[in-house]
Motif scaffolding. Structure first.
Motif, PDB file in Angstrom:
ATOM      1  N   CYS A  74       0.832  -1.215   0.000  1.00 51.38           N
ATOM      2  CA  CYS A  74       0.000   0.000   0.000  1.00 51.38           C
ATOM      3  C   CYS A  74       0.862   1.258   0.000  1.00 51.38           C
ATOM      4  N   VAL A  75       1.986   1.204   0.712  1.00 53.60           N
ATOM      5  CA  VAL A  75       2.911   2.334   0.696  1.00 53.60           C
ATOM      6  C   VAL A  75       3.418   2.576  -0.718  1.00 53.60           C
ATOM      7  N   GLY A  76       3.788   1.499  -1.405  1.00 57.83           N
ATOM      8  CA  GLY A  76       4.315   1.624  -2.758  1.00 57.83           C
ATOM      9  C   GLY A  76       3.283   2.053  -3.770  1.00 57.83           C
ATOM     10  N   VAL A  77       2.031   1.626  -3.594  1.00 57.95           N
ATOM     11  CA  VAL A  77       0.975   1.911  -4.573  1.00 57.95           C
ATOM     12  C   VAL A  77       0.295   3.250  -4.308  1.00 57.95           C
ATOM     13  N   LEU A  78       0.066   3.579  -3.034  1.00 59.06           N
ATOM     14  CA  LEU A  78      -0.722   4.761  -2.690  1.00 59.06           C
ATOM     15  C   LEU A  78       0.121   5.958  -2.264  1.00 59.06           C
ATOM     16  N   GLN A  79       1.160   5.727  -1.473  1.00 58.99           N
ATOM     17  CA  GLN A  79       1.905   6.827  -0.889  1.00 58.99           C
ATOM     18  C   GLN A  79       3.018   7.360  -1.793  1.00 58.99           C
ATOM     19  N   MET A  80       3.851   6.471  -2.279  1.00 62.37           N
ATOM     20  CA  MET A  80       4.994   6.908  -3.071  1.00 62.37           C
ATOM     21  C   MET A  80       4.602   7.611  -4.370  1.00 62.37           C
ATOM     22  N   PRO A  81       3.617   7.116  -5.136  1.00 63.96           N
ATOM     23  CA  PRO A  81       3.217   7.848  -6.350  1.00 63.96           C
ATOM     24  C   PRO A  81       2.689   9.254  -6.043  1.00 63.96           C
ATOM     25  N   ALA A  82       1.976   9.408  -4.910  1.00 62.38           N
ATOM     26  CA  ALA A  82       1.474  10.733  -4.546  1.00 62.38           C
ATOM     27  C   ALA A  82       2.625  11.692  -4.271  1.00 62.38           C
ATOM     28  N   LEU A  83       3.688  11.187  -3.636  1.00 59.74           N
ATOM     29  CA  LEU A  83       4.855  12.025  -3.390  1.00 59.74           C
ATOM     30  C   LEU A  83       5.554  12.399  -4.690  1.00 59.74           C
ATOM     31  N   LEU A  84       5.570  11.473  -5.645  1.00 56.95           N
ATOM     32  CA  LEU A  84       6.202  11.753  -6.934  1.00 56.95           C
ATOM     33  C   LEU A  84       5.443  12.822  -7.717  1.00 56.95           C
ATOM     34  N   LEU A  85       4.123  12.853  -7.544  1.00 51.49           N
ATOM     35  CA  LEU A  85       3.296  13.807  -8.290  1.00 51.49           C
ATOM     36  C   LEU A  85       3.634  15.254  -7.935  1.00 51.49           C
ATOM     37  N   HIS A  86       4.024  15.461  -6.680  1.00 48.28           N
ATOM     38  CA  HIS A  86       4.345  16.830  -6.276  1.00 48.28           C
ATOM     39  C   HIS A  86       5.820  16.951  -5.908  1.00 48.28           C
ATOM     40  N   ASN A  87       6.642  16.338  -6.737  1.00 43.47           N
ATOM     41  CA  ASN A  87       8.079  16.347  -6.497  1.00 43.47           C
ATOM     42  C   ASN A  87       8.662  17.763  -6.594  1.00 43.47           C
ATOM     43  N   GLN A  88       7.969  18.686  -7.286  1.00 41.23           N
ATOM     44  CA  GLN A  88       8.467  20.044  -7.447  1.00 41.23           C
ATOM     45  C   GLN A  88       7.809  21.029  -6.476  1.00 41.23           C
ATOM     46  N   GLY A  89       7.160  20.513  -5.467  1.00 41.17           N
ATOM     47  CA  GLY A  89       6.627  21.385  -4.428  1.00 41.17           C
ATOM     48  C   GLY A  89       5.190  21.796  -4.608  1.00 41.17           C
ATOM     49  N   CYS A  90       4.440  21.100  -5.436  1.00 39.64           N
ATOM     50  CA  CYS A  90       3.037  21.449  -5.670  1.00 39.64           C
ATOM     51  C   CYS A  90       2.135  20.253  -5.382  1.00 39.64           C
ATOM     52  N   TRP A  91       1.058  20.515  -4.665  1.00 36.93           N
ATOM     53  CA  TRP A  91       0.060  19.480  -4.374  1.00 36.93           C
ATOM     54  C   TRP A  91      -1.190  19.804  -5.196  1.00 36.93           C
ATOM     55  N   TYR A  92      -1.512  18.939  -6.163  1.00 40.40           N
ATOM     56  CA  TYR A  92      -2.583  19.208  -7.110  1.00 40.40           C
ATOM     57  C   TYR A  92      -3.878  18.458  -6.791  1.00 40.40           C
ATOM     58  N   LEU A  93      -3.907  17.661  -5.734  1.00 43.67           N
ATOM     59  CA  LEU A  93      -5.030  16.758  -5.502  1.00 43.67           C
ATOM     60  C   LEU A  93      -6.074  17.298  -4.527  1.00 43.67           C
ATOM     61  N   GLY A  94      -5.881  18.498  -4.002  1.00 39.50           N
ATOM     62  CA  GLY A  94      -6.891  19.090  -3.128  1.00 39.50           C
ATOM     63  C   GLY A  94      -6.715  18.718  -1.662  1.00 39.50           C
ATOM     64  N   ASP A  95      -7.432  19.435  -0.798  1.00 43.92           N
ATOM     65  CA  ASP A  95      -7.311  19.241   0.651  1.00 43.92           C
ATOM     66  C   ASP A  95      -7.835  17.882   1.101  1.00 43.92           C
ATOM     67  N   LEU A  96      -8.911  17.408   0.472  1.00 45.90           N
ATOM     68  CA  LEU A  96      -9.474  16.117   0.869  1.00 45.90           C
ATOM     69  C   LEU A  96      -8.482  14.989   0.652  1.00 45.90           C
ATOM     70  N   MET A  97      -7.847  14.974  -0.514  1.00 42.99           N
ATOM     71  CA  MET A  97      -6.856  13.942  -0.811  1.00 42.99           C
ATOM     72  C   MET A  97      -5.595  14.134   0.029  1.00 42.99           C
ATOM     73  N   CYS A  98      -5.336  15.375   0.415  1.00 44.88           N
ATOM     74  CA  CYS A  98      -4.194  15.638   1.299  1.00 44.88           C
ATOM     75  C   CYS A  98      -4.411  14.938   2.640  1.00 44.88           C
ATOM     76  N   GLY A  99      -5.638  15.089   3.192  1.00 46.78           N
ATOM     77  CA  GLY A  99      -5.958  14.412   4.447  1.00 46.78           C
ATOM     78  C   GLY A  99      -5.907  12.902   4.309  1.00 46.78           C
ATOM     79  N   ALA A 100      -6.455  12.378   3.191  1.00 46.61           N
ATOM     80  CA  ALA A 100      -6.444  10.933   2.960  1.00 46.61           C
ATOM     81  C   ALA A 100      -5.011  10.418   2.805  1.00 46.61           C
ATOM     82  N   HIS A 101      -4.171  11.221   2.160  1.00 48.33           N
ATOM     83  CA  HIS A 101      -2.773  10.840   1.940  1.00 48.33           C
ATOM     84  C   HIS A 101      -2.053  10.598   3.263  1.00 48.33           C
ATOM     85  N   TYR A 102      -2.165  11.552   4.179  1.00 44.40           N
ATOM     86  CA  TYR A 102      -1.495  11.408   5.465  1.00 44.40           C
ATOM     87  C   TYR A 102      -2.136  10.326   6.322  1.00 44.40           C
ATOM     88  N   PHE A 103      -3.455  10.247   6.281  1.00 47.88           N
ATOM     89  CA  PHE A 103      -4.158   9.258   7.096  1.00 47.88           C
ATOM     90  C   PHE A 103      -3.762   7.839   6.691  1.00 47.88           C
TER      91      PHE A 103
END
Length: 327
Positions: A74-103
């Motif tokens: 789950c870390v490899g499928v859900l967490q790491m790709p999300a970190l790669l998406l904002h490798n340049q310092g931008c989070w494009y998935l919104g606040d809801l997905m931000c909460g889900a990401h950390y949770f």
């Protein structure tokens, strides 16, 4: 003159947008992190397929390995790709997905650590109390332990992030950011539950295992000395000592290397502020442990190497492959 300035924004049409963070050698970093992500997914998927498919591997110990592999997958499928998406310092998935990401991140890392502790307990009973292993470690108890581990991790993560989950964007300084701040008190609880407590349990159990292994090796040396040259017994003792020490060292040292950087602020008595959009080094180190776990707990097993060959050559698709003898 304004075009380059707008290009640096995560969302050029929004004045409150965060700015991109261009790291040196960003392409190389992205490639390396992508390889780590793929390796994490592949190794843990191999463990999951192996234990799930082959009947001979349906044991209590392997069920714990399966729980660990699922969490790390789950870390490899859900967490790491999300970190790669904002490798340049931008989070494009919104606040809801931000909460889900950390949770989700807190849950799977807690489950991974909890599974490591359960594996340590399993090995302790198997080596130190072998006569009672089958009666104490039953399939029903192991399944219950795994379920409790996942439930406890969910409750623990919900408590640690309770304020953040109510309003995921409360700590963001600009639009396109994803920041969570864990205060010192909650961070201290997380430190004890996720790092210090598990390390203490694992260290105590493996030190006991080490002592028993050395004791058994010395007893074997005394038996061998009566019928064979002394050198054979010495070699046996050294091998037993090295095997136990190597296992203990790999488990504790790798775990500490991967998780300690994240808890440095708590150890220093400060609040922990983690900015997901910066793909911080401490986050990747903690996630990298999920890549190393299948290597530590499964890759050293001969049956795992056999399973890899059977999976990659597609022999598991043949009738009767579930009953192949691997041990």
């Amino acid at each position: 003159m304004e075009a380059p300035e707008e290009a640096e924004l995560c969302f050029p049409r929004i004045n409150s947008s965060c700015r991109r963070t261009l790291l040196p050698h960003s392409e190389l970093i992205f490639s390396v992190l992508s390889c780590i992500t793929l390796l994490t997914v592949a190794l843990n998927l191999l463990v999951i397929i192996s234990i799930s498919h082959f009947r001979q591997l349906h044991t209590t110990t392997n069920l714990l390995l399966l729980s660990l592999a699922v969490a790390d997958f789950c870390v490899g499928v859900l967490q790491m790709p999300a970190l790669l998406l904002h490798n340049q310092g931008c989070w494009y998935l919104g606040d809801l997905m931000c909460g889900a990401h950390y949770f989700i991140g807190f849950i799977v890392i807690s489950v991974s650590v909890g599974s490591m502790v359960l594996i340590s307990v399993d090995r302790y009973i198997a080596i130190c109390e072998p006569m009672f292993y089958t009666s104490k470690v039953t399939l029903r108890r192991v399944k219950l332990s795994v379920c409790l581990c996942w439930m406890f991790s969910t409750v623990h993560s919900s408590w640690i992030l309770r304020d953040f989950l109510k309003e995921p964007g409360r700590f963001n300084s600009c639009y396109g950011n994803c920041v969570v701040v864990v205060n010192f008190a909650e961070g201290l609880v997380d430190l004890v539950v996720t790092l210090l407590g598990p390390i203490l349990i694992i260290a105590v159990l493996y030190l006991r295992v080490f002592a028993v292994a050395v004791s058994q090796a010395r007893a074997m040396r005394g038996h061998i000395a009566a019928v064979e040259p002394q050198r054979s017994g010495t070699v046996t003792v050294k091998k037993a000592e090295m095997k136990a020490a190597r296992t203990l060292g790999i488990v504790v040292v790798v775990f500490l290397i991967c998780f300690c950087p994240y808890y440095f602020p708590t150890l220093a008595g400060e609040d922990t502020s983690v900015d997901a959009s910066s793909a911080a080094v401490e986050i990747w180190l903690a996630h990298f442990n999920s890549c190393l776990n299948p290597v530590i707990y499964a890759f050293f097993y001969p049956w795992f190497r056999k399973c890899i060959k059977l999976i990659l050559t597609l022999k598991i698709l043949k009738p009767g492959s579930r009953d192949i003898q691997l041990l």
